[in-house]
Design an enzyme around this catalytic site. Structure first.
Site, short mmCIF file in Angstrom:
data_model
loop_
_atom_site.label_atom_id
_atom_site.label_comp_id
_atom_site.label_asym_id
_atom_site.label_seq_id
_atom_site.Cartn_x
_atom_site.Cartn_y
_atom_site.Cartn_z
N HIS A 143 1.22 -4.49 0.10
CA HIS A 143 1.69 -3.54 -0.48
C HIS A 143 3.23 -4.49 -0.85
O HIS A 143 3.32 -5.43 0.41
CB HIS A 143 1.89 -2.56 0.44
CG HIS A 143 2.81 -1.61 -1.25
ND1 HIS A 143 4.34 -1.38 -1.08
CD2 HIS A 143 2.74 -0.66 -2.08
CE1 HIS A 143 4.50 -1.39 -2.44
NE2 HIS A 143 3.57 -0.61 -2.28
N ASP A 220 2.97 -0.80 8.60
CA ASP A 220 2.75 -0.04 7.41
C ASP A 220 1.76 1.28 7.48
O ASP A 220 1.03 1.42 6.62
CB ASP A 220 3.13 -0.76 6.07
CG ASP A 220 3.00 -0.44 4.18
OD1 ASP A 220 3.25 0.84 4.48
OD2 ASP A 220 2.69 -0.91 4.05
N GLN A 223 0.66 4.93 3.68
CA GLN A 223 -1.42 5.78 2.90
C GLN A 223 -2.13 5.98 4.58
O GLN A 223 -2.65 7.14 4.21
CB GLN A 223 -1.51 4.44 1.85
CG GLN A 223 -1.68 3.95 1.15
CD GLN A 223 -1.23 4.81 -0.28
OE1 GLN A 223 -1.62 5.34 -0.27
NE2 GLN A 223 -0.28 4.39 -0.63
N LYS A 246 4.73 10.63 -0.13
CA LYS A 246 2.89 10.81 -0.11
C LYS A 246 1.88 11.30 0.94
O LYS A 246 0.35 11.68 0.74
CB LYS A 246 2.17 9.32 -0.07
CG LYS A 246 3.49 7.89 -0.61
CD LYS A 246 2.55 6.33 -0.26
CE LYS A 246 3.54 5.36 -1.08
NZ LYS A 246 3.28 5.21 -2.25
N CYS A 386 1.88 -3.14 -7.03
CA CYS A 386 2.30 -3.14 -5.70
C CYS A 386 1.59 -4.77 -5.28
O CYS A 386 2.12 -4.24 -3.76
CB CYS A 386 3.21 -2.65 -5.70
SG CYS A 386 4.38 -1.75 -6.58
#
Ligand SMILES: Cc1ncc(COP(=O)(O)O)c(C=O)c1O
Length: 429
Positions: A143, A220, A223, A246, A386
Site C-alpha cells: 500500500h 504493515d 489488513q 479496519k 492506494c
C-alpha cells in the site's frame, strides 16, 4: 492451520486471546452492527468494503458515547476522578492491544492516528540513522502507506529502495527476496496481507532472513490484524502497524507495536506536551516510551472505545474469524470463476489469501460497476486501492474489490454475483 505454515498466524499456547467458544454466526453478528440494518437505494445493505474500513458494532458506539457522557477529561495530566478514569480507559486500550497481539510489553504499543502514521513514524525516526549505501527492501504489493514514507526517506537521506517482485500468481517472489538481502539491507518493509490481492505473505520466514542479514522488519498489519491470528512475538517482527478502524473500531486511532528496546533508542518526531521529561527554554529531554511518541492530547474517546471491538474479536476467537473468512473467500472465488470473462487477481488457493477479491470485467470500468452495484445496495471499492505500483504490475488501471468481514456470509457473495450479472445487463452485454 494455514497461516501458521505461512508464518503469519503463529500463536503460542500462552496467548491470552481466547479461541472463542461461540460458533461464528454472521446473521446474528449483523444484528450487533446498527448500520447493517439500514437499507441503501431500496435494498438490504450488503457491505463488502471492509478492507477500506469496517462498520462499528453497537458496543463500540456505546463506548464512545459512555466515555464522553461519563469520563471525559484529559489523560495523564489530572488527579481528579474524571482524569483518572480517562487515563485508565486510554491505557486499557494499550494493554488490550498488547495482549491481543501477544506483544512483549505494553510500553511497545504507541497509540497514534492510523497505520499510516505508524509507518511514517518508523521511517522518519528509525530511518534517521540511515544514509547513502543503506538499503530498504519493500515489495511491489505494498500500500502507498508502506511505500511513500520510504520514498521520502530515500529522498531526504540518499537511501536506496529495492522491491521484491511478485509472481504472476500474485505472490512474493521469495527467491528474489533472498537475493536482494545483503549486509547493506537495513529495513525490510512488508505487508502481512495485500489489500488488493489478498495474498498472505510468509512474514515470519521473511523476518528470519532479514534478521540474518542484520535488518529490522516493519510489518504493515493493516489488513492482517483484523482478519488473521497475528502474534507479534511469534512473527519476529520489529515493528507492526495497524488501524483500529479496519478492526471494527473507531477511525482516528492506530498503533505502532514495536520492540521496546528499539523504540527506547529512537528519537521522537513530534514535539509538545506529554512527550517530554524536562523542558528548558533552549533544550529538552524526552519522556519514556510509549509517551515519547504521543505528543499532544490524543484521540482519547476513540482509543477508549477500541477495546469493545477487540472484545468482540476475542469473543469470536481469531482462529474462528479466519476460518469463517477463509470459507467465504473460497466460496467467492468459486463463484467468481464461473464468470469466465472476469479477470480475477491474487492467489486462487483460499488458504493463501485473506477475505477479499479483486477483479475486472473487461467490458465495464470498475467505477461504473461499483456504481451499479451501489444502486443494488452493494458497497464495493473500485480504483487503484492506494497501490499504484501494484496496479501497473497487474496491467490494470483499476479493479473492483469486494472485501469481507465477520458479518458477511454466502448470501452476500450471492448478492454480489447477481449484481455483477445485472451490471452486464445494464450495459447491454
Ligand atoms: C495494506 C494497508 N496498509 C495501510 C493502510 C493504511 O491504513 P490507514 O489509512 O488506516 O492508515 C491500508 C488502508 O487501506 C491498507 O490496506
Amino acid at each position: 492451520m494455514s497461516e501458521t505454515t505461512l508464518g503469519v498466524g503463529v500463536r503460542g499456547p500462552e496467548s491470552a486471546v481466547r479461541k472463542g467458544t461461540a460458533r461464528l454466526d454472521p446473521v446474528a453478528l449483523r444484528a450487533r452492527f446498527p448500520i447493517l440494518g439500514r437499507r441503501v437505494n431500496g435494498h438490504r445493505l450488503v457491505y463488502l468494503d471492509n478492507a477500506a474500513t469496517t462498520q462499528k458494532p453497537e458496543a463500540v458506539l456505546d463506548a464512545v458515547e459512555r466515555y464522553y457522557r461519563l469520563s471525559n477529561a484529559n489523560v495523564h495530566r489530572g488527579v481528579h476522578t474524571l482524569a483518572e478514569e480517562a487515563t485508565a480507559a486510554y491505557e486499557a486500550c494499550r494493554q488490550q492491544v498488547a495482549r491481543f497481539l501477544n506483544a512483549p510489553d505494553r510500553r511497545g504499543v504507541i497509540i497514534l492516528r492510523n497505520a499510516t502514521e505508524a509507518l511514517n513514524l518508523v521511517a522518519r525516526s528509525w530511518g534517521a540513522r540511515l544514509g547513502p549505501g543503506d538499503e530498504v527492501i519493500a515489495t511491489e504489493m505494498e500500500h502507498h502507506s508502506n511505500l511513500v514514507p520510504w520514498i521520502m526517506l530515500a529522498r531526504e537521506r540518499g537511501v536506496t529502495i529495492r522491491h521484491v517482485p511478485i509472481t504472476d500468481g500474485g505472490e512474493l517472489d521469495l527467491d528474489a527476496y533472498e537475493r536482494l538481502l545483503s549486509p547493506r539491507t537495513r529495513v525490510v518493509a512488508v505487508t502481512a496481507m495485500s489489500n488488493v490481492l489478498g495474498t498472505i505473505n510468509p512474514v515470519a520466514a521473511m523476518a528470519a532472513s532479514a534478521h540474518r542479514a542484520g535488518a529490522v522488519v516493519v510489518v504493515d498489519g493493516a489488513q492482517s490484524v483484523p482478519h488473521l491470528p497475528v502474534d507479534f512475538t511469534g512473527l519476529g517482527a520489529d515493528f507492526l502497524a495497524f488501524s483500529a478502524h479496519k478492526a471494527y473500531g473507531p477511525t482516528g486511532v492506530g498503533f505502532l507495536v514495536g520492540r521496546p528496546e528499539l523504540l527506547d533508542e529512537m528519537e521522537p518526531i513530534s514535539g509538545g506536551g506529554e512527550m517530554i521529561r524536562e523542558v528548558h527554554l533552549d533544550r529538552a529531554t524526552w519522556n519514556d516510551i510509549p509517551h515519547r511518541f504521543e505528543a499532544g492530547t490524543p484521540n482519547i474517546a476513540d482509543a477508549a472505545a477500541f477495546p469493545a471491538a477487540l472484545d468482540l474479536l476475542e469473543e469470536l476467537g481469531m482462529e474462528a474469524v479466519r476460518q469463517h473468512e477463509e470459507d467465504l473467500v473460497a466460496y467467492a472465488i468459486d463463484r467468481l470463476r464461473s464468470l469466465p470473462f472476469l479477470r480475477l487477481h491474487g492467489p486462487m488457493e483460499p488458504t493463501r489469501r485473506g477475505a477479499l477479491v479483486s477483479f475486472v470485467d473487461p467490458d465495464i470500468h470498475p467505477h461504473d460497476q461499483a456504481q451499479v452495484l451501489d444502486g443494488l445496495g452493494i458497497a464495493v471499492r473500485a480504483g487503484h486501492h492506494c497501490a499504484q505500483p501494484l496496479m501497473r504490475r497487474l496491467g490494470e488501471a483499476a479493479t473492483t474489490r469486494a472485501s469481507f468481514g465477520i458479518h458477511n456470509d454466502r448470501d452476500d457473495v450471492d448478492a454480489l454475483m447477481d449484481g455483477l450479472v445485472t451490471t452486464r445487463r445494464y450495459f447491454g452485454l
